[in-house]
Design a protein around this motif. Structure first.
Motif, PDB file in Angstrom:
ATOM      1  N   ASP A 187       0.828  -1.208   0.000  1.00  0.00           N
ATOM      2  CA  ASP A 187       0.000   0.000   0.000  1.00  0.00           C
ATOM      3  C   ASP A 187       0.863   1.259   0.000  1.00  0.00           C
ATOM      4  OD1 ASP A 187      -2.208  -1.604   0.017  1.00  0.00           O
ATOM      5  OD2 ASP A 187      -2.699  -1.300   2.137  1.00  0.00           O
ATOM      6  N   ASP A 188       1.918   1.263   0.814  1.00  0.00           N
ATOM      7  CA  ASP A 188       2.815   2.423   0.873  1.00  0.00           C
ATOM      8  C   ASP A 188       3.492   2.661  -0.471  1.00  0.00           C
ATOM      9  OD1 ASP A 188       2.157   2.788   3.519  1.00  0.00           O
ATOM     10  OD2 ASP A 188       4.004   1.908   4.318  1.00  0.00           O
ATOM     11  N   ALA A 189       3.946   1.579  -1.103  1.00  0.00           N
ATOM     12  CA  ALA A 189       4.643   1.698  -2.385  1.00  0.00           C
ATOM     13  C   ALA A 189       3.714   2.223  -3.468  1.00  0.00           C
ATOM     14  CB  ALA A 189       5.239   0.354  -2.792  1.00  0.00           C
ATOM     15  N   LEU A 190       2.492   1.718  -3.499  1.00  0.00           N
ATOM     16  CA  LEU A 190       1.533   2.158  -4.508  1.00  0.00           C
ATOM     17  C   LEU A 190       1.124   3.616  -4.295  1.00  0.00           C
ATOM     18  CD1 LEU A 190      -0.657  -1.043  -4.878  1.00  0.00           C
ATOM     19  CD2 LEU A 190       0.832  -0.040  -6.607  1.00  0.00           C
ATOM     20  N   ARG A 191       1.009   4.014  -3.041  1.00  0.00           N
ATOM     21  CA  ARG A 191       0.702   5.427  -2.771  1.00  0.00           C
ATOM     22  C   ARG A 191       1.863   6.315  -3.212  1.00  0.00           C
ATOM     23  NH1 ARG A 191      -1.690   3.249   2.200  1.00  0.00           N
ATOM     24  NH2 ARG A 191      -3.960   3.533   2.114  1.00  0.00           N
ATOM     25  N   ALA A 192       3.086   5.847  -3.012  1.00  0.00           N
ATOM     26  CA  ALA A 192       4.268   6.641  -3.361  1.00  0.00           C
ATOM     27  C   ALA A 192       4.336   6.928  -4.853  1.00  0.00           C
ATOM     28  CB  ALA A 192       5.541   5.919  -2.910  1.00  0.00           C
ATOM     29  N   VAL A 193       3.826   6.002  -5.676  1.00  0.00           N
ATOM     30  CA  VAL A 193       3.860   6.203  -7.134  1.00  0.00           C
ATOM     31  C   VAL A 193       2.488   6.592  -7.688  1.00  0.00           C
ATOM     32  CG1 VAL A 193       5.781   4.598  -7.400  1.00  0.00           C
ATOM     33  CG2 VAL A 193       3.449   3.750  -7.674  1.00  0.00           C
ATOM     34  N   ASP A 194       1.584   6.957  -6.779  1.00  0.00           N
ATOM     35  CA  ASP A 194       0.235   7.408  -7.163  1.00  0.00           C
ATOM     36  C   ASP A 194      -0.534   6.350  -7.953  1.00  0.00           C
ATOM     37  OD1 ASP A 194       0.769   9.898  -5.960  1.00  0.00           O
ATOM     38  OD2 ASP A 194       1.675  10.650  -7.804  1.00  0.00           O
ATOM     39  N   MET A 195      -0.431   5.084  -7.505  1.00  0.00           N
ATOM     40  CA  MET A 195      -1.135   3.993  -8.172  1.00  0.00           C
ATOM     41  C   MET A 195      -2.011   3.195  -7.210  1.00  0.00           C
ATOM     42  SD  MET A 195      -0.692   3.824 -11.470  1.00  0.00           S
ATOM     43  CE  MET A 195      -1.043   2.123 -11.893  1.00  0.00           C
ATOM     44  N   TYR A 196      -2.258   3.729  -6.014  1.00  0.00           N
ATOM     45  CA  TYR A 196      -3.016   2.982  -5.010  1.00  0.00           C
ATOM     46  C   TYR A 196      -4.442   2.694  -5.482  1.00  0.00           C
ATOM     47  CZ  TYR A 196      -5.237   1.725  -0.589  1.00  0.00           C
ATOM     48  OH  TYR A 196      -5.933   1.063   0.393  1.00  0.00           O
ATOM     49  N   ASP A 197      -5.054   3.635  -6.164  1.00  0.00           N
ATOM     50  CA  ASP A 197      -6.436   3.441  -6.627  1.00  0.00           C
ATOM     51  C   ASP A 197      -6.534   2.365  -7.712  1.00  0.00           C
ATOM     52  OD1 ASP A 197      -7.280   5.383  -4.875  1.00  0.00           O
ATOM     53  OD2 ASP A 197      -7.341   6.983  -6.378  1.00  0.00           O
ATOM     54  N   CYS A 198      -5.403   1.987  -8.278  1.00  0.00           N
ATOM     55  CA  CYS A 198      -5.377   0.954  -9.336  1.00  0.00           C
ATOM     56  C   CYS A 198      -4.890  -0.396  -8.818  1.00  0.00           C
ATOM     57  CB  CYS A 198      -4.481   1.411 -10.488  1.00  0.00           C
ATOM     58  SG  CYS A 198      -5.026   2.902 -11.325  1.00  0.00           S
ATOM     59  N   ARG A 199      -4.864  -0.562  -7.494  1.00  0.00           N
ATOM     60  CA  ARG A 199      -4.240  -1.760  -6.919  1.00  0.00           C
ATOM     61  C   ARG A 199      -4.925  -3.063  -7.339  1.00  0.00           C
ATOM     62  NH1 ARG A 199      -7.175   1.001  -3.402  1.00  0.00           N
ATOM     63  NH2 ARG A 199      -8.646  -0.030  -1.987  1.00  0.00           N
ATOM     64  N   LYS A 200      -6.216  -3.019  -7.660  1.00  0.00           N
ATOM     65  CA  LYS A 200      -6.950  -4.223  -8.050  1.00  0.00           C
ATOM     66  C   LYS A 200      -7.029  -4.400  -9.568  1.00  0.00           C
ATOM     67  CE  LYS A 200      -8.226  -5.197  -3.750  1.00  0.00           C
ATOM     68  NZ  LYS A 200      -7.747  -6.400  -3.043  1.00  0.00           N
ATOM     69  N   GLU A 201      -6.427  -3.451 -10.304  1.00  0.00           N
ATOM     70  CA  GLU A 201      -6.510  -3.465 -11.758  1.00  0.00           C
ATOM     71  C   GLU A 201      -5.665  -4.592 -12.363  1.00  0.00           C
ATOM     72  OE1 GLU A 201      -7.997  -1.738 -14.199  1.00  0.00           O
ATOM     73  OE2 GLU A 201      -9.113  -0.319 -12.974  1.00  0.00           O
ATOM     74  N   ALA A 202      -6.113  -5.069 -13.527  1.00  0.00           N
ATOM     75  CA  ALA A 202      -5.308  -6.004 -14.309  1.00  0.00           C
ATOM     76  C   ALA A 202      -4.193  -5.226 -15.001  1.00  0.00           C
ATOM     77  CB  ALA A 202      -6.174  -6.715 -15.344  1.00  0.00           C
ATOM     78  N   ILE A 203      -3.003  -5.785 -14.995  1.00  0.00           N
ATOM     79  CA  ILE A 203      -1.847  -5.107 -15.575  1.00  0.00           C
ATOM     80  C   ILE A 203      -2.087  -4.740 -17.037  1.00  0.00           C
ATOM     81  CG2 ILE A 203       0.587  -5.366 -16.193  1.00  0.00           C
ATOM     82  CD1 ILE A 203       0.323  -5.038 -13.247  1.00  0.00           C
ATOM     83  N   TYR A 204      -2.765  -5.645 -17.777  1.00  0.00           N
ATOM     84  CA  TYR A 204      -2.927  -5.400 -19.210  1.00  0.00           C
ATOM     85  C   TYR A 204      -3.823  -4.204 -19.513  1.00  0.00           C
ATOM     86  CZ  TYR A 204      -7.375  -7.976 -18.755  1.00  0.00           C
ATOM     87  OH  TYR A 204      -8.625  -8.391 -18.374  1.00  0.00           O
ATOM     88  N   ASN A 205      -4.545  -3.719 -18.508  1.00  0.00           N
ATOM     89  CA  ASN A 205      -5.396  -2.545 -18.702  1.00  0.00           C
ATOM     90  C   ASN A 205      -4.645  -1.224 -18.521  1.00  0.00           C
ATOM     91  OD1 ASN A 205      -7.817  -3.824 -19.306  1.00  0.00           O
ATOM     92  ND2 ASN A 205      -8.374  -4.073 -17.146  1.00  0.00           N
ATOM     93  N   LEU A 206      -3.398  -1.301 -18.087  1.00  0.00           N
ATOM     94  CA  LEU A 206      -2.655  -0.089 -17.753  1.00  0.00           C
ATOM     95  C   LEU A 206      -1.944   0.491 -18.965  1.00  0.00           C
ATOM     96  CD1 LEU A 206      -0.973  -1.209 -14.390  1.00  0.00           C
ATOM     97  CD2 LEU A 206      -3.200  -0.096 -14.713  1.00  0.00           C
ATOM     98  N   SER A 207      -1.695   1.794 -18.902  1.00  0.00           N
ATOM     99  CA  SER A 207      -0.884   2.456 -19.924  1.00  0.00           C
ATOM    100  C   SER A 207       0.588   2.147 -19.662  1.00  0.00           C
ATOM    101  CB  SER A 207      -1.101   3.967 -19.870  1.00  0.00           C
ATOM    102  OG  SER A 207      -0.570   4.497 -18.662  1.00  0.00           O
ATOM    103  N   GLY A 208       1.449   2.532 -20.612  1.00  0.00           N
ATOM    104  CA  GLY A 208       2.883   2.298 -20.437  1.00  0.00           C
ATOM    105  C   GLY A 208       3.431   3.017 -19.216  1.00  0.00           C
ATOM    106  N   GLY A 209       3.005   4.267 -19.015  1.00  0.00           N
ATOM    107  CA  GLY A 209       3.467   5.022 -17.859  1.00  0.00           C
ATOM    108  C   GLY A 209       3.009   4.402 -16.550  1.00  0.00           C
ATOM    109  N   GLN A 210       1.775   3.910 -16.521  1.00  0.00           N
ATOM    110  CA  GLN A 210       1.265   3.258 -15.311  1.00  0.00           C
ATOM    111  C   GLN A 210       2.019   1.957 -15.024  1.00  0.00           C
ATOM    112  OE1 GLN A 210      -2.879   3.141 -16.593  1.00  0.00           O
ATOM    113  NE2 GLN A 210      -3.450   4.586 -14.970  1.00  0.00           N
ATOM    114  N   LYS A 211       2.317   1.202 -16.076  1.00  0.00           N
ATOM    115  CA  LYS A 211       3.090  -0.031 -15.882  1.00  0.00           C
ATOM    116  C   LYS A 211       4.464   0.272 -15.289  1.00  0.00           C
ATOM    117  CE  LYS A 211       1.169  -2.984 -19.558  1.00  0.00           C
ATOM    118  NZ  LYS A 211       1.508  -3.691 -20.823  1.00  0.00           N
TER     119      LYS A 211
END
Length: 287
Positions: free
Chosen positions: A126-150
């Motif tokens: 949770d701390d790591a995802l918050r640090a990179v502003d990706m906490y709200d996407c924690r349940k997302e499938a990787i293939y749905n992400l953009s290159g920057g999000q990946k």
């Protein structure tokens, strides 16, 4: 600043199979990296910068010379765990580092393999995802992400192992401008707000302008070390090293070449806007 990584007379070469001729990739590199600093390494293709990056967390070990990470010699095979838990390495293609199909599962992979207690992994993820502003996407499938999000997820996976230093080898090379901005914003945040030492390797000169120091490499050697202003104001040196210059610097130089009396220097877009606004304001008053 406290010394964090010490590179002493580093040499590295590969041995060719035909004839046994050795090819020197790094040739007598000496460099001190300070704790908490933002260091950028620039260089043309084949200059040795990516090879240097792989030495910083013992992915490669020196042919000659030494690298010390918090006093630990990277040649000491018994301390590889300590080195890699201190220095995390992020590559240019996030797909090469992502191992799970769901965001939070991927970020948890490193701590799980490091033997971190399960009750602590949740907090780390949770701390790591918050640090990179990706906490709200924690349940997302990787293939749905953009290159920057990946790439931000890949960075989070390293952060979850709590390193003191991040080495990023051209992390924005495969991204569009939006993805590049996302990743650079996160890198600067990790340095300024979290105190993580950053070593950034990039081809984009504009990404280096906010660094504390810049190292320019050429032909396996360090050609120069200096502050961004010192490095980017020497255009002839950059051209000699086969490097471009930041767009803001290039714009102001072209204006000066056409007789526009620009009073000062600018490294990034915001500074460039300020310099131009000052110039037009002053000249409007004179008129």
């Amino acid at each position: 600043m406290e010394k964090f990584i010490d590179i002493v007379d580093l040499e590295f070469n590969y041995e060719e199979t035909d004839g046994g001729r050795k090819i020197n990739i790094l040739d007598g590199v000496n460099l001190e990296i300070k704790k908490g600093e933002f260091l950028t390494i620039l260089g043309h293709n084949g200059s040795g910068k990516s090879t240097l990056a792989k030495h910083l967390n013992a992915m490669l070990t020196p042919t000659a010379g030494d690298i010390f990470v918090r006093g630990i010699n990277t040649k000491d095979s018994s301390r590889v765990y300590d080195i890699r838990s201190t220095v995390g390495l992020v590559f240019q293609n996030p797909d090469n580092q992502i191992v799970a199909s769901i965001v939070e599962d991927d970020v948890a992979f490193g701590p799980e393999n490091f033997g971190i207690a399960p009750e602590k992994i949740r907090a780390r993820v949770d701390d790591a995802l918050r640090a990179v502003d990706m906490y709200d996407c924690r349940k997302e499938a990787i293939y749905n992400l953009s290159g920057g999000q990946k790439q931000r997820v890949a960075i989070a996976g390293i952060i979850a192992m709590r390193p003191s230093c991040l080495v990023l080898d051209e992390p924005t090379a495969m991204l569009d401008p939006v993805g590049r901005d996302e990743v650079m914003r996160v890198i600067k945040k990790l340095n300024k707000e979290c105190g993580i030492t950053i070593v950034l390797i990039t081809h984009y000169m504009d990404e280096a302008t906010d660094s504390d120091r810049i190292v320019v490499m050429s032909e396996g050697k360090i050609a120069r070390i200096g502050a961004p202003l010192s490095i980017f104001s020497d255009v002839n040196f950059l051209k000699k090293c086969q490097l471009s210059i930041p767009q803001s610097v290039e714009l102001l130089q072209k204006l000066k070449a056409h007789g526009v009396q620009i009073p000062s220097f600018a490294l990034n877009e915001d500074e460039c806007v300020d310099v131009l606004a000052q110039y037009f304001s002053t000249n409007a008053i004179r008129r």
